[in-house]
Design a protein around this motif. Structure first.
Motif, PDB file in Angstrom:
ATOM      1  N   VAL A   5       0.881  -1.165   0.000  1.00 40.67           N
ATOM      2  CA  VAL A   5       0.000   0.000   0.000  1.00 40.67           C
ATOM      3  C   VAL A   5       0.920   1.216   0.000  1.00 40.67           C
ATOM      4  CG1 VAL A   5      -1.831   1.250   1.216  1.00 40.67           C
ATOM      5  CG2 VAL A   5      -1.792  -1.262   1.242  1.00 40.67           C
ATOM      6  N   ILE A  19      -3.732   7.299  -2.639  1.00 40.46           N
ATOM      7  CA  ILE A  19      -3.330   6.075  -1.940  1.00 40.46           C
ATOM      8  C   ILE A  19      -3.764   4.896  -2.790  1.00 40.46           C
ATOM      9  CG2 ILE A  19      -3.674   4.652   0.116  1.00 40.46           C
ATOM     10  CD1 ILE A  19      -3.995   7.284   1.665  1.00 40.46           C
ATOM     11  N   GLY A  20      -2.872   3.952  -2.961  1.00 37.04           N
ATOM     12  CA  GLY A  20      -3.180   2.784  -3.774  1.00 37.04           C
ATOM     13  C   GLY A  20      -2.441   1.571  -3.265  1.00 37.04           C
ATOM     14  N   GLN A  21      -2.546   0.490  -4.031  1.00 37.00           N
ATOM     15  CA  GLN A  21      -1.845  -0.736  -3.682  1.00 37.00           C
ATOM     16  C   GLN A  21      -1.312  -1.368  -4.958  1.00 37.00           C
ATOM     17  OE1 GLN A  21      -4.082  -4.361  -3.101  1.00 37.00           O
ATOM     18  NE2 GLN A  21      -5.928  -3.112  -2.843  1.00 37.00           N
ATOM     19  N   GLU A  75      -5.651  -0.170   2.769  1.00 33.85           N
ATOM     20  CA  GLU A  75      -5.786   0.932   1.803  1.00 33.85           C
ATOM     21  C   GLU A  75      -7.031   1.765   2.112  1.00 33.85           C
ATOM     22  OE1 GLU A  75      -6.137   1.530  -3.038  1.00 33.85           O
ATOM     23  OE2 GLU A  75      -6.815  -0.344  -2.120  1.00 33.85           O
TER      24      GLU A  75
END
Length: 106
Positions: A5, A19-21, A75
């Protein structure tokens, strides 16, 4: 498999803007975001920000997980927390409506 993440922000800033993964290397994921931003489609706010700030964006490793479900949960929690703190996130999926109030909306 490992899931990371991450957050995108301007170099030297503390405010997360996305914000991501990913399962890929963080530098590769940032490069993919930039390539997608250059596609000739209607520009989305994240794409515009990426283009306008190219070379000034850093990707920050927030946490790593061995399974996707844990990464998704983290996340979503990170998005909610950053939105509640007033970060002007470009992604708001998974964020409770009460947490979507932005600094610039006040």
């Amino acid at each position: 498999m490992s899931y990371t993440v991450y957050a995108l922000r301007l170099r030297g800033e503390i405010e997360a803007r996305y914000i991501g993964q990913t399962q890929r290397a963080l530098a590769d994921r940032l490069h993919s975001h930039i390539l997608a931003a250059k596609l000739p489609v209607r520009p989305r706010p994240l794409a515009v920000w990426l283009i306008e700030n190219m070379g000034q964006i850093e990707v920050i490793d927030l946490a790593a997980f061995g399974d996707r479900a844990s990464a998704i949960n983290y996340e979503r929690n990170a998005i909610s927390l950053c939105a509640a703190l007033g970060n002007r996130l470009f992604n708001i999926h998974g964020v409770p409506k009460a947490a979507m109030i932005r600094k610039d909306a006040a």
